[in-house]
Structure formats: C-alpha cells, structure tokens
Scaffold this motif. Structure first.
Motif, mmCIF file in Angstrom:
data_model
loop_
_atom_site.group_PDB
_atom_site.id
_atom_site.type_symbol
_atom_site.label_atom_id
_atom_site.label_comp_id
_atom_site.label_asym_id
_atom_site.label_seq_id
_atom_site.Cartn_x
_atom_site.Cartn_y
_atom_site.Cartn_z
ATOM 1 N N ILE A 62 0.863 -1.180 0.000
ATOM 2 C CA ILE A 62 0.000 0.000 0.000
ATOM 3 C C ILE A 62 0.894 1.223 0.000
ATOM 4 N N ASN A 63 0.552 2.244 -0.808
ATOM 5 C CA ASN A 63 1.417 3.436 -0.836
ATOM 6 C C ASN A 63 0.988 4.429 0.246
ATOM 7 N N SER A 64 1.659 5.585 0.269
ATOM 8 C CA SER A 64 1.424 6.537 1.362
ATOM 9 C C SER A 64 0.001 7.068 1.354
ATOM 10 N N ARG A 65 -0.640 7.066 0.189
ATOM 11 C CA ARG A 65 -2.019 7.572 0.140
ATOM 12 C C ARG A 65 -3.019 6.503 0.540
ATOM 13 N N GLY A 66 -2.495 5.305 0.917
ATOM 14 C CA GLY A 66 -3.407 4.236 1.304
ATOM 15 C C GLY A 66 -3.969 3.490 0.108
ATOM 16 N N GLU A 67 -3.334 3.647 -1.072
ATOM 17 C CA GLU A 67 -3.824 2.950 -2.261
ATOM 18 C C GLU A 67 -3.038 1.657 -2.456
ATOM 19 N N LYS A 68 -3.735 0.630 -2.941
ATOM 20 C CA LYS A 68 -3.066 -0.657 -3.164
ATOM 21 C C LYS A 68 -2.175 -0.572 -4.401
ATOM 22 N N GLN A 69 -0.978 -1.116 -4.272
ATOM 23 C CA GLN A 69 -0.050 -1.153 -5.407
ATOM 24 C C GLN A 69 -0.216 -2.506 -6.100
ATOM 25 N N ARG A 70 -1.247 -2.613 -6.933
ATOM 26 C CA ARG A 70 -1.595 -3.934 -7.482
ATOM 27 C C ARG A 70 -0.525 -4.469 -8.434
ATOM 28 N N MET A 71 0.152 -3.558 -9.134
ATOM 29 C CA MET A 71 1.151 -4.048 -10.085
ATOM 30 C C MET A 71 2.391 -4.591 -9.371
ATOM 31 N N HIS A 72 2.761 -3.962 -8.235
ATOM 32 C CA HIS A 72 3.867 -4.533 -7.455
ATOM 33 C C HIS A 72 3.485 -5.911 -6.980
ATOM 34 N N LEU A 73 2.242 -6.019 -6.553
ATOM 35 C CA LEU A 73 1.776 -7.304 -6.045
ATOM 36 C C LEU A 73 1.876 -8.347 -7.154
ATOM 37 N N ARG A 74 1.466 -7.939 -8.358
ATOM 38 C CA ARG A 74 1.526 -8.871 -9.488
ATOM 39 C C ARG A 74 2.961 -9.319 -9.731
ATOM 40 N N ASP A 75 3.885 -8.341 -9.731
ATOM 41 C CA ASP A 75 5.280 -8.716 -9.984
ATOM 42 C C ASP A 75 5.794 -9.618 -8.877
ATOM 43 N N GLY A 76 5.430 -9.299 -7.630
ATOM 44 C CA GLY A 76 5.873 -10.131 -6.513
ATOM 45 C C GLY A 76 5.336 -11.540 -6.625
ATOM 46 N N PHE A 77 4.087 -11.667 -7.065
ATOM 47 C CA PHE A 77 3.470 -12.996 -7.197
ATOM 48 C C PHE A 77 4.162 -13.792 -8.301
ATOM 49 N N LEU A 78 4.356 -13.142 -9.454
ATOM 50 C CA LEU A 78 4.937 -13.866 -10.581
ATOM 51 C C LEU A 78 6.404 -14.197 -10.326
ATOM 52 N N ALA A 79 7.077 -13.376 -9.502
ATOM 53 C CA ALA A 79 8.476 -13.650 -9.195
ATOM 54 C C ALA A 79 8.592 -14.576 -7.994
ATOM 55 N N ASP A 80 7.437 -15.079 -7.520
ATOM 56 C CA ASP A 80 7.438 -16.048 -6.430
ATOM 57 C C ASP A 80 8.025 -15.458 -5.150
ATOM 58 N N GLN A 81 7.659 -14.191 -4.852
ATOM 59 C CA GLN A 81 8.231 -13.543 -3.674
ATOM 60 C C GLN A 81 7.218 -13.346 -2.548
ATOM 61 N N LEU A 82 5.980 -13.834 -2.729
ATOM 62 C CA LEU A 82 4.964 -13.516 -1.715
ATOM 63 C C LEU A 82 4.948 -14.478 -0.537
ATOM 64 N N ASP A 83 5.564 -15.640 -0.685
ATOM 65 C CA ASP A 83 5.451 -16.711 0.311
ATOM 66 C C ASP A 83 3.988 -16.941 0.676
ATOM 67 N N PRO A 84 3.163 -17.321 -0.308
ATOM 68 C CA PRO A 84 1.731 -17.466 -0.018
ATOM 69 C C PRO A 84 1.457 -18.668 0.874
ATOM 70 N N ILE A 85 0.333 -18.600 1.594
ATOM 71 C CA ILE A 85 -0.097 -19.750 2.393
ATOM 72 C C ILE A 85 -0.620 -20.833 1.453
ATOM 73 N N TYR A 86 -1.377 -20.404 0.440
ATOM 74 C CA TYR A 86 -1.980 -21.372 -0.483
ATOM 75 C C TYR A 86 -2.244 -20.680 -1.817
ATOM 76 N N VAL A 87 -1.980 -21.390 -2.901
ATOM 77 C CA VAL A 87 -2.320 -20.872 -4.228
ATOM 78 C C VAL A 87 -3.185 -21.912 -4.915
ATOM 79 N N ALA A 88 -4.400 -21.526 -5.281
ATOM 80 C CA ALA A 88 -5.298 -22.467 -5.967
ATOM 81 C C ALA A 88 -5.438 -22.035 -7.416
ATOM 82 N N TYR A 89 -5.222 -22.975 -8.320
ATOM 83 C CA TYR A 89 -5.407 -22.691 -9.740
ATOM 84 C C TYR A 89 -6.752 -23.271 -10.150
ATOM 85 N N ASN A 90 -7.732 -22.415 -10.385
ATOM 86 C CA ASN A 90 -9.067 -22.908 -10.743
ATOM 87 C C ASN A 90 -9.072 -23.418 -12.175
ATOM 88 N N MET A 91 -9.715 -24.586 -12.348
ATOM 89 C CA MET A 91 -9.720 -25.201 -13.674
ATOM 90 C C MET A 91 -10.926 -24.735 -14.473
#
Length: 1496
Positions: free
Chosen positions: A1467-1496
C-alpha cells in the motif's frame, strides 16, 4: 418395451475371471471388433429408498465411430453434447464433422450394493470399478495438465519422496499391467514418450509443495523443475511486453495514462526484494515457477470449450446470461400417458383385530408364551426373546406410569393426546417396542428419535425444534441409554442445543409401577387420531414430523401381512438371509418406502424359480432428461435397475412430473411416485402449507382433469411403473441435482467417485455430494474425507481422476472437489454424513478442507456474452447546441476566479517567494507552521520571518557550496517537517527547481532506496539536500548494497547552514517558468513527474484559499505526507499564500499514537482538517474501542466543519461512513467528512470546502458500469453500487466528460473520461526522454467535435457529471462529479470494463477472515489475492467462497486464488493498493503465499 432376460444363477470364480477379462478387453489395444460385454449380476440387500441398481459405463473407441453413428437414437443425441475441457480422448486426426462424442469407453459396468453395515463397501463392486478405470484409461493417454496448488510447508500434511520418479502407466493392479504388456499392440517407445511428458509435468507440479522464496534451497528434484519452468516460461510467453491472451475475445487496450517510458522499472515494493532483476519490458518475470504454472493453466484452458449456445434470457437488464438451450436431439418422452396402477384388493379377514392395541391384548392374553420378538447378537445367536405376554404386561406398566406417575394427581405431566419422545438405541428393539405400545395404550403420541451422542450432534438442533413444536416435555428411554447420555458435573442431563426442557423417564420394569387391579387401558377401534409421529430430515436439514393415524397404522399392518402372506405363528427365518450356500435368489424381496408414504411397494415372495425379477438396463443419458431408454449391456453409460415389486394391496400408484403441476407422466418418463392409500402418513405436524403440497396432491391428465377424487401422497421417490405393474425406483427427490436442465442423482455420483482408484482413498467411504446454486444454476460439490496417510500427490491425483470419471460417465462437470481430514465431517446419530450440515459448513467457509480443486471454467457455461464494442455515433447526428444525443453536455465549472471580489493581498504577487518576503516584512512574528511530535507536544514552529531567514541561508548554501545555476534541479530528501518547508523556499530564493522526495526507510533500505535514487536520476537533480542523519544513511554500507552510492549527485547537509544572507533573492523572469516538479508513483507502479509553473502554483493556492475560506486568523490541521499532490501543496505552500497557521502532524507518528491527529484537532479547536485514507483507517481500526476513554480525556470534535480526505481515487464510502459513525459520539458532524479528487495532470480538481451543498451519494447499477453506462437505481437494489461525490469543483476549474476512445463530448450522467481545464493544471510530464507524444495527449487534448478550441488535460479517470436539485453558493444548480476509477487500473475482461475495487469489495465481504484483497489480471486470467486473518487451516475455505462471490456478483471466473498473510498487499502513502507490485511479486514467487489455488 422392457426386456427381462432370465437370470443365470450365481457366478463362479472362473466365470467371473472370464467375464472380467472380456470386460477389460475393450480397453486393451485390440482390433476394432472387440465390443462384447458380459452380464454379471450380484446380490443386493434392501435399503430404504432405492432398490438394487447397477451402473454401466462405456467409451466409444475411436475405431468404431461409423458403427457408433449408426447406433440407436440414444447414441445420436450424444453428438451435440458439449465437450468439457478434460476430454482428452478425442483423436485429433478425425475430420471435424465425424468427431465422435467422447463418452465412457466400451463395455464395462458397475454394480452397486448398499448395506448399512460396512460403510466402506456401500457402493462397491469390482465390475463397477473397472468401468471407471476404463473411462480413466482413455484419459491417461493425454495426461491432464492441471497445475497442482501451491501450499506453504506448514499446511502440507506429508509429502512423498518418490514424487519425481516417472510413474507406471498401468492402471489398477500389477497383473493388469502384465496383461497390457503381453498384448501390447503399440510400440513401446511411444509409451515412453508419454511417460516422459507426464513426468515433466509432475516434476513441475511437485516442486510447488514447498514454496520458499529462493528455489536454490529446495530438493534436487525441484531444481530440475525450476529449470523446466524456465524452459516453459521461455517457450510459452513469446512476447513479454504483452501477455498472451487466452480468451477468444481480444481486449482493445485502454488508454495508457501516465506512463513515461524510462520510468517503468521504478517499483517501490515495500515487501519484496528488488523485482527489477526479474523483469522485462512490462514487468513480466521470465523465469518463475508461478508464471510457468499459470502458463500451464492457460494451456489447459485453451482446450475447446463447449459449443456456443444460441439464445439468452435477460437478467432484469440488458446483461445477457446464457440460458441452457434444449438440445434439439435430446431424448423426449414418446410413450402414451400412463395409467394409474391399482394394487390388489385389501382382503378383509373377519377375525382381524379392530386396532393394534386390541391385537396386542388378544395375543398377550391368548398366547402369552408365544415369542413376539427375538434379538440376535452379532454372531446370529439369540440374545433375548420377548413374548407376547411380556410385551402386554410391560406396555400396560409403561402406559400406567406415563399417565399416573409423572406430575401430581391434580396436574399430571402427560395427558392422552400429548406427544412424548422415545429415545432408544437401535440395538434394543424390545425396550423400544414396550415403550411404543405403552404410548398407544395410554393414548399418547410417541415421537421416536435417535439417541443424541453429544451436545453438538449434527442436526440435533432441528430435532429439538421438532420436539419443541410438538410440545414434547417427557422423553422415554432405556436404562443403558440413560446412563450413556452426556451429564453435567452434578449428574443432570444437560439441555441439548435447541431442545425443549425434558423430563427423562426410564421404562425398565424396575422403574415402573404395577398398575392397580382396577385400572385398565381404554382399548377402542382404530380411528383417525394420531398414532405416532415419524421424523424426516429434508434436503435443507430441516426436520419435519410425519403424522400417522391409528387407522393408517392398522391398515399398513394388514397390507404387509397380505403382501407377504404372513400367518399366525409363522416366523420369518433369519437364516435364509445369511451368507450361506444354496440361497435361492427369488427369496430376496426388495421393497421401497418413504417417511410420507410408509411402504410404497414390495416384491412378493415366489416359489417359482423360473420367474426372474424384472430388470431394466437404462441409458444414463436418457435418465438425465427424465426419459426411459432401454439400452443394451454393451452401451454407453447405463444404469441397471431391478424392480421393487408391485403396488401395495389397497393402494393406487402413479408417477407425476417432479416439478410444477402434478401432471401424469408418460409411460417412458421418470417421475415422482405418488400413492393413494389408507396406509400412509397424513400430514406434516403443524405445517398445513407443506402438508397440502405433499399429502393432498391431485394428479392430472394432460387435459387437466384430476384422475381421482381422492388425494395422492408424494413419496419423494423417483421412478416409473414398468410392464406388469412392476415398480422401479431410480433415485430420491432429495438427491436430485438439476445442472443445466439435466437431472443427476447424488447417489450415482457418489458411486462413481468411490470406484476411482485407489479404492480405499476415501476414508471409510465417507463422501458427500450436493449442489450449490451459483449464477442461476446448480453446481455439483463433492466433499470427501481422505485417509490419514495420503500424500499431497495422492490427493491431487485422486481428485483429477474423479473429475475425469464423472465427466466420462455422467457427462457433467464438478464445480468443486474438497478433501477434508478423516473423521471431520459432521455425523448423523447413526454415524453417516450429515449432508445439509456439511453443505452449510461449505457455504459459510468453515469446512476447513486440506485440499480443494475448483473447476469453474468447465462448469460455468452460462456467463453473459462477451461484449462487442458498438461504434460511437458520429458528430453530425448528435450535436444540437448544448445537447449530445438529446442530453445536456456533461460539463461543469467551479466559481469564476475573475469575478470573485476579495481583499486577497497575495494576488498582487506573481511568485510565492515574493509573498513570503512580503509576509516577513508585514507580519514577521505571525506563526505559519506548528509541527507536533508523537506525544502531541509542539516539536517546532516557524514564524514568517523565521522561515524567510532560514530560506535565505539555504539559498546562500546552494549558490556557494553547490555552485548551482538558475533553473538547476534540487532533490529535497527530508522527513515530514519544518526543514522540508525551509529547503523548498530556499530553492525558490536561489532560483532552483525543488523536487520533494520521501526519504528511504532505515529498516527497509533495500526496497525504498532504489526509488529515491530513481527519482533523483529521472528528475536530473544537480544536488541533493537533506539532514545530517539521512546524509549518513545515503552513504552507509546498507545503501551501497542496494544502489551505486558513487553516482549520487552533490549531497548538502542543511543542519549546518552558513551565517550570511544572499546578495539578492532570485526573481523568475516569467510566471510560466518551472516552480517545482511533483513526482509520484501511481498505483499501477508508474513513476511520473509533472511540471508546475509559478503561475499554476499561485493559481492553485488562490483556488484553495477561496474554496476553504483561509485567512491569517484560521488554523488548519494537516495529517498528510508532504511529498506530492495536494498533500505537498497544503503542507508547504498554502500557509505562505493565505497566511493561516498550519498544524502539521506527520502520519508516521500515528503508528505509535493513533489518537494524535484527533486530539490535536480537538486541542487547537480546529475547524478544518485534511487527512489521507490510511490515516482515517488507522483511526477507525485503532480507536474503535477507545471512544469512551477519549471522551473522558476531553476529546471534542464538534467544532470541525470540514474533514477532507485527500485522494486520487473513487471515494471510499464504507470507510468515511464508519469513521463518521464511530466519532459521532465525540461530536463529529456526519456532514463534515468529505473527499477531494486530484490526479497527475491537475493535483486538485475537487475539494469540499466550507460553503455549498453537502456531498451527495447516488446508487448506480454495477452491471451497466461494466458497459461504460451509468444507470441510476434505488438504494439496496441488486447490483447497486454507492458512489459519493468527490467534493465541489474548485474555483477556476472547468470539467467536461469525454469519450476516451473517440474524444467526443458525452451527455449528462454518461460515463467517460474526466477532462479538466484550469489555470493550475500541470504544464506537462517531466521525463528524461521528453516523450512529447505522451505529454501532448495528456496535457493538450481537444474535443473531436463541439468546442474544439479549448485545450483540456486528460485525467485518465472515468467518471460522470450529474446535475442535482441542490443550489450552489452562487444560486446556480449544482453539478456533482462522481469518480468511478482510473482507466489504467481498470481491467478489460470479456469485453467489459471492471474496476478492481468492486471485485475486491465483494471478496472482502465473502468471509470474516478476509481482511484485505487485491485483484489483477495476468494473461486474461483474473488473479485474486486475499489476506487471511485467521489460522492457516482456514486458507482453503476461502477458495470456493471467493470463486462463488466473484461469479455471482461480477459474472467472472477467478483463475487463481492466492491466500497470503496480513500486510503482504503493498500500500502506498495515500493508502492505495499497489496492485502491479503485487503482481510482480506474485509472478516472481516472492509472496510466500499460504496457499495458491489454480481454478480449472
């Protein structure tokens, strides 16, 4: 016509082997002629509801397509059946029009035996299993490429070591494998290649069981997997700048706002390591496991979808949801209308007793020694014999005790006609029988229920509700049972949840009183009084009581006696049913019964072994349409049913259509069986409406005439009456699931799932199948308990196989398959699974599964059509004066600056630096700024003259130490405070251009310092000014690890200032020259700097001064970050221009003291205050429980007239409203809270200010919004979205709404891009490359028609204007601006425009444990990231709920659900979600998620 071939005795082992090899033969590679199948029959035991049933399933081999096409009508219907994704059996070489439907493979079948005994074997049969294996063998040739979900280590129960050994191709046991080896017709090399490919996909799946941040720490196998992932990522994502589009609909790219080319790399991710190392052009990581998995998912989803459907229905709006079209080739019933079947006449025997009690009296006195009931132990040895005499005397005792020994003589507890509960275990029938007859003799109504085992038995609350509504106060029970009931420490039986208060009365002889000689029960003839109430659990878990009258009770006994040919003294021989040799199969007599209709039909005993039972082999496909089609043994999925005998004596039976009016079925149609007889239940106790629908049904002919004057009763059984009056049952109404217009039986699906290898995977066969309604259709959910020792791979493989088997055999998709740990599903009192409670847990997200596989892509086929963009109307046809398409042009403006007369002294100065000098001379000691520390004390303050003198010294420093020229850029890296303000004016005095930069966070240098470095470089700063502390930080070892510290420009430390004044203060030559640069990182991760001229800066300050009525006597509290946008202007500029005092509260101080801001507002009696959403959220969450103590501390907000949230987004109504509600008790006026709106091209367009009407809220239809239309609806209507006005338009600002694509003006209440024209617009982007095309478009746009002269700036935000009934301060009608969202945040999916916040709001509401959510798209897959506030065990509960809510409310299928810890979404200083950072973090495998489900 049904054929009933004769039954060929019991099958021997040799015969079985022969038939078995013949059956599996069809699946071994062979010449195309092998298509035969054997008939195997096995013994079935009776169970309530459905009789014996067998399944047969089959695949059409590719070899016999022509033969298949020539088959009977059933086969021809399959051609139009929609294909699922999982059908891998289709041979690609077939010409398109000749492609065979992929259905289960040739001739296997399965029997199903139902016994209440060993649950494991409930649905088992070897032949059945082979049918399923065969269906799966087809799929094995092209292995399912389903990405396995990723789990955090703590969630993984057990991982197997041999996950990466190439698996064996054989299905089933080893001997089958050897058979395959012997008769192998294909070269082995091809088999090897299949293996290799499958093994590779396994390696990739397997590597994800442990998701650590770096892949180097994992096992050797997963290193290989990582390399494979690299290869996959390289091969699949050819063009990294634009992710591949997987849907058929290509989205046109929306306008890319604010994207200076050079600055794409600047992502200030607060959480993850530096993602730049991973990225290519558009931030797409090249080698990550996640993108490889997503690619795998994308490839799976690229498989052909079902054929498009033709017609649609309108869902109370133009939104078109597809409705399942009837398949033109689907089987339809063709028979004549059925005739009601009459049972034989109920013979009246003259000496039959007139009532059941009279019968008991007769046998109890005439033959007291005759055995009435014998109880056996588990080995078949008699345990206990109850004689008629004993039953009679004991029942008398029970009757007397109930009536006379409970309560007092004057106030007995139980009177004749009252209801009494009977609570007996099912292993003590004798005690139950005595109590039951005791109740009959006492003329009280027994309500038999199961023994409650614990206080929280599943469903026991509903049982309690039934007892309460029946007015039960006494429960009869046995001694053993009474001892086993749960007790409180004092020895009392606690009240069960939802139960009435009960007196427990034990009916053993020693507790009963002997009735006196003169007491005798009142025995009369059977009448229509209620004899007993039988409970029945409905599909939804509610419990109903079926009342049975004394007449019905007696008649039921007579009908059974006649049907079974019972005689006095005859004993049904239990030995004839045991597992012994020589059992004649004709002695087994199945029957069908239901709580409402008692015994519905029974097969009569016969002595003639030549007359086989009736048997039908029915097409499963036909059954799903409710049509009976006789099929041959070798056919596609078939169900083998046997009859349940004939209609009961004295009864009439017919079958009616299951839904709608009770119309008689045709002879070849499945319907609900209805019975007209005396021997049935008569009502649901106390529920007259439901009783009418079930017990008072009048079946009608097609002409609408009732077939009888007597009412029929719905039995709840589905079936038909076959030739010779034989009754067939194929399922229960309660187990019916109607998916896309086709009917499936839950029991059949269970049978298929349990036949999947490994057979013992499901723990004790504990499996539940039910349907949930999502998006106007039923969706099948399977929940099973898995064995305690199963690994992740086992579970996932089993789940994949179940999906394939059900798809092949039933041609239906499973929406969700969930596995839970053994013994965790809610149990019924007899140990089965409590279905409705399981469904309830699933829907509320408390099932806690350990594995989940969702297949919405396969099942959901009724999504609205992707939207096709309509060409816009050309200019000639629409512009008439100020009207567009008959509507007022959507344009509005704030007050005209030129016409406002005010004594604004600062107006006469062109430059802010001159205003400061003037104030330092005229009011030198007037305090402009007060800075508070975290305790609320004054940390620092500045008067006009102090600021002026400090700025002069800084100017000298810049000129002498920095040797800066006029117009050089200077980066100001300061914490929020006074130094920043002084440095800014020092730059103006020196003629330099300042850029304010947020300093790096000392605890997080690695991620925050690169952004600082980037802004310094991109802004071409010649010098960097900062404090001594930050100076050291910039040159520290940690900094050197994050950036190249040698390339910093000159760094000046302002803690050590020169003592002298400058020779002269610089005065710019032209007001249009640059005053300062404003750099900000947008929510899409774009760094953009805009140029603010001196003229724009002064105009901006004047506009705010007028809107907020700011004068030197006023005080304003500011709790904002001072680095960009309106926050910077309020912090640094406005006080100097207007002369008011600014109380500065750094937002970071609120982390240690959340009440700081509000206490300051109260203490300084401030009327106007500004904050950000993050500050408001901190106060709402941090002070929610402290309002009372704050009140006690004297916190008073009653003087606040404006509290403005500074934002660059759609107003967050939920947050502002909860803030207002929470602090209402502290005097905050609800109308005081409002929002502002600004963006890169104009830092403040709207601001509520002091005068003018309160902000208005409208409700718009969210579905219209997706089509870029505004449709106003009432509050609370479905799909409504509240939008709050973003404050009043500032003086000197003009707004118009334009079409972002065509640039034409739009009408009132039309959604379009907000364009702005104002003196304080920024003058352009500042980028290294000076990207002119980008700049000219955003800052110098003209309308394509209408007023083509005015130059507008494009905000990049969608919104609309609406003229309200309110009047402005100047008496004009007020125009309200509503901001909907940013164009470059919006997601184009299925041709519609979605704003992430709308989907996120739905997801956050879906479950109490979801604290925050962010969504983004990747290769047209919707990825939903949720933060979990709860135990990790809840993570998997969220997957179905998230998928459901997004489908229901947004008509979108979620591709990936990622469950993460709290605080992962940046979240940035204005309280807005940084969705693109999140996307990059997810694709670069940096989030350490609890669970990832791939819906078929």
């Amino acid at each position: 016509e049904l054929h009933f071939p004769s039954l060929a005795g019991d099958i021997t082992q040799k015969g079985y082997e022969k038939k078995r090899s013949k059956l599996i033969g069809a699946y071994l590679p062979q010449p195309p002629t092998a298509n035969g199948a054997a008939v195997v029959r096995c013994r079935l035991q009776h169970s309530e509801g459905a009789p014996r049933r067998t399944f047969r399933s089959a695949h059409i081999g590719v070899c016999d397509v022509r033969e298949a096409a020539a088959r009977e009508r059933v086969a021809s219907t399959a051609g139009n059946r929609p294909l699922f994704y999982f059908r891998f059996g289709v041979d690609q070489a077939l010409p398109q029009e000749r492609r065979a439907p992929v259905t289960p493979s040739s001739a296997s079948r399965y029997h199903r035996r139902r016994s209440s005994g060993s649950r494991d074997e409930r649905y088992r049969s070897d032949v059945h299993t082979e049918a399923v294996q065969a269906a799966l063998a087809k799929h094995k040739e092209r292995k399912m490429a389903v990405p396995m979900p990723s789990k955090r280590r703590s969630l993984v129960v057990q991982t197997s070591m041999d996950a990466y050994t190439p698996p064996d191709t054989s299905s089933g046991s080893e001997d089958e494998g050897s058979v395959q080896g012997d008769s192998q017709g294909t070269p082995t090399s091809s088999q090897g290649s299949i293996n290799m490919e499958h093994w590779i996909s396994q390696a990739i799946h397997g590597s994800t069981t442990s998701t650590t941040s770096s892949s180097s720490t994992q096992s050797g196998g997963s290193g290989a997997a990582h390399r494979l992932a690299d290869v996959m990522a390289q091969t699949h994502i050819e063009n990294h700048s634009a992710p591949p589009d997987v849907t058929t609909y290509t989205s046109e790219h929306s306008i890319q706002v604010e994207r200076p080319q050079g600055s794409t790399g600047s992502r200030t991710a607060p959480k993850y390591g530096n993602a730049e190392l991973m990225e290519t052009g558009d931030g797409v990581p090249v080698s990550s496991r996640v993108s490889a998995k997503i690619q795998q998912l994308v490839n799976t989803l690229k498989r052909p979808k079902r054929p498009p459907l033709r017609e649609f229905f309108v869902d109370d709006f133009e939104e078109l949801l597809e409705v399942q079209q009837p398949d033109p080739n689907q089987p339809k019933p063709e028979g004549a209308q059925m005739l009601a079947m009459r049972g034989e006449q109920l013979g009246v025997v003259t000496n039959w007793p007139p009532s059941l009690e009279a019968a008991l009296q007769r046998w109890g006195t005439i033959s007291p020694k005759a055995p009435c009931l014998t109880t056996m132990d588990t080995n078949g040895k008699p345990l206990y014999i109850l004689t008629y005499g004993k039953l009679w005397t004991r029942s008398m005792k029970v009757a007397y005790s109930i009536l006379h020994k409970l309560g007092t003589k004057q106030e007995p507890m139980v009177r004749p006609g009252d209801r009494v509960a009977l609570v007996f275990p099912n292993n003590d029938p004798a005690a139950f029988m005595a109590a039951f007859y005791g109740c009959l003799l006492a003329e009280v109504v027994p309500v038999p229920i199961e023994v409650p085992l614990t206080r929280k038995d599943a469903g026991s609350q509903q049982i309690g509700f039934l007892l309460g509504s029946c007015g039960v106060t006494v429960a009869l029970t046995s001694d053993a049972c009474h001892k086993g009931l749960p007790k409180s420490p004092t020895g009392e039986i606690p009240q069960f949840k939802g139960w009435p208060k009960l007196l427990w009365f034990v009916t053993e002889s020693k507790h009963l009183s002997k009735p006196p000689r003169d007491w005798f029960p009142h025995i009369k003839d059977a009448n229509n009084d209620t004899a007993y109430i039988e409970y029945k659990t409905c599909k939804d878990g509610s419990v109903l009581g079926v009342t049975v009258t004394r007449t019905a009770l007696l008649t039921h006994c007579q009908a059974l006696t006649q049907a079974c040919g019972y005689t006095e003294g005859g004993v049904p021989d239990p030995d004839s049913l045991g597992p012994c040799k020589g059992l004649r199969q004709e002695v087994i007599c199945p029957c069908a019964s239901s709580p409402e209709a008692l015994t519905v039909a029974i097969r009569r005993p016969t002595d003639d072994s030549n007359q086989p039972p009736g048997r039908g082999v029915l097409s499963m496909h036909g059954l799903t349409y409710g049509v009976i089609r006789v099929d041959s043994e070798e056919k596609l999925s078939v169900l083998t049913v046997q009859d349940v005998g004939l209609v009961m004596p004295g009864a009439i039976m017919c079958s009616v259509k299951p839904d709608g009016v009770p119309q008689l079925c045709r002879t070849d149609e499945i319907g609900e069986l209805c019975v007209c007889a005396v021997a049935t239940g008569t009502s649901y106790y106390g529920l007259s409406g439901m009783t009418k629908n079930t017990f008072e049904v009048f079946p009608m002919t097609s002409s609408g005439a009732p077939i009888s004057e007597y009412p029929f009763i719905r039995t709840g059984l589905l079936g038909f009456v076959g030739p010779g009056g034989l009754v067939f049952v194929v399922g229960k109404m309660d187990g019916l699931m109607v998916v896309s217009g086709r009917r499936h039986n839950a029991d059949d699906i269970v049978a298929t799932a349990l036949a999947v290898e490994p057979m013992k995977f499901v723990y004790r066969g504990r499996i539940a199948v039910f349907s949930v309604t999502v998006l106007h259709d039923e969706r099948i959910v399977i929940v099973a308990e898995q064995r305690p020792d199963s690994t992740e791979e086992d579970s996932f493989q089993w789940m994949s196989r179940v999906l394939q088997a059900i798809d092949s055999i039933h041609q239906v998709g499973v929406y969700c398959l969930a596995l839970v740990p053994a013994n965790t599903l809610p149990k019924t009192p007899l140990g089965g699974i409590h279905l409705s409670e399981t469904k309830q847990l699933f829907l509320e997200g408390s099932l806690h599964p350990c594995n989940v596989l969702m297949c919405p892509h396969t099942c959901v086929t009724n999504l609205p059509k992707p939207r096709q963009k309509q060409p816009e109307i050309g200019p000639a046809s629409v512009m008439v004066g100020n009207l567009v398409s008959g509507k007022r042009i959507a344009q509005a403006s704030g007050r005209d600056l030129g016409q406002i007369e005010d004594n604004d002294q600062a107006r006469k100065f062109l430059f802010l630096s001159e205003v400061l000098q003037w104030r330092a001379q005229t009011t030198p000691d007037h305090v402009l700024y007060t800075l508070l520390n975290c305790r609320g004390a004054i940390a620092n303050s500045l008067t006009c003259v102090q600021l002026h003198k400090r700025a002069e010294k800084i100017a000298v420093m810049l000129m002498e130490r920095g040797h800066l020229q006029d117009g050089d850029h200077v980066a100001l890296v300061y914490p929020p405070g006074i130094d920043l303000i002084a440095a800014f004016y020092g730059c103006l005095y020196a003629g330099c251009v300042p850029i304010t930069v947020r300093p790096p966070h000392p605890q997080n240098i690695a991620t925050t310092l690169p952004t600082v470095k980037m802004i310094v470089e991109v802004s071409r700063s010649a010098c960097l000014m900062t404090t001594q502390l930050i100076c050291k930080l910039l040159r520290s070892r940690e900094a050197a690890a994050a950036v190249d510290v040698r390339t910093w420009p000159l760094i000046l430390d302002t803690d050590d200032l020169p003592k002298k004044r400058p020779a002269q203060i610089c005065k710019p030559c032209n007001p249009d020259t640059l005053a300062y640069l404003d750099f900000s990182v947008s929510t899409t991760g774009m760094l953009a700097g805009v140029k603010m001229s001196h003229a724009a800066t002064s105009a901006f300050c004047r506009s705010i001064k007028l809107q907020c009525e700011l004068y030197p006597s006023r005080e304003v509290a500011i709790c904002l970050d001072p680095y960009c946008g309106l926050g910077f202007v309020l912090w640094c500029l406005c006080s100097v221009y207007s002369g008011h005092q600014s109380i500065l509260i750094p937002p970071s101080e609120l982390e240690t003291n959340p009440a700081l801001w509000l206490l300051a507002v109260s203490q300084y009696k401030v009327r106007d205050t500004f904050c950000s959403y993050s500050v408001m959220e901190l106060c709402t969450k941090g002070l929610g429980s402290q309002t009372e103590s704050l009140k006690a501390r004297g916190l008073d907000l009653s003087r606040v007239r404006t509290c403005v949230v500074v934002a660059e987004e759609r107003p967050r109504i939920a947050l502002t409203q909860s803030f207002s509600k929470l602090f209402k008790d502290l005097g905050l006026h609800p109308r005081a809270v409002s929002t502002s709106f600004g963006c890169r091209v104009n830092l403040a367009i709207c601001l509520q200010g002091t005068s003018g009407p309160d902000p208005t809220t409208v409700y718009v239809d969210m579905r219209a919004l997706r089509h870029d239309r505004v449709r106003l609806v009432e509050r609370g209507s479905p799909h409504s979205l509240p939008l709050m006005e973003s404050g009043k338009i500032l003086p000197g600002v003009r707004i118009i709404i334009a079409n972002p694509e065509t640039k034409g003006p739009l009408g009132d209440s039309h959604l379009g891009e907000i364009w702005v024209h104002s003196a304080h617009n920024a003058s352009g982007y500042f980028t290294i490359y000076g990207d002119e095309s980008l700049q000219s478009d955003h800052f110098n746009s003209r309308l394509s028609f209408g007023d083509t002269q005015t130059i507008w700036a494009r905000t990049g935000y969608l919104g609309f204007l609406r003229r309200t009934e309110l009047t402005d301060a100047n008496g004009e009608r007020h125009d309200a601006l509503y901001v909907v969202g940013a164009l470059d945040e919006a997601m184009e999916l299925r041709g519609m425009r979605y704003h992430p916040i709308d989907i996120e709001t739905s997801v956050i509401r879906a479950h109490k444990s979801v604290t925050e959510c962010a969504v983004f798209t990747w290769t047209n897959l919707l990825v939903v990231v949720v933060e979990l506030d709860g135990s990790e065990q809840e993570a998997l509960d969220l997957v179905p709920l998230v998928t459901n809510v997004v489908l229901e409310e947004h008509y979108l299928i979620v591709g990936v659900v990622v469950v993460v810890d709290i605080g992962v979404i940046p979240i940035n200083s204005r309280g807005e979600k940084q969705r693109m950072h999140l996307r990059d973090g997810f694709l670069a495998d940096q989030l350490d998620p609890i669970y990832v489900a791939y819906n078929m």
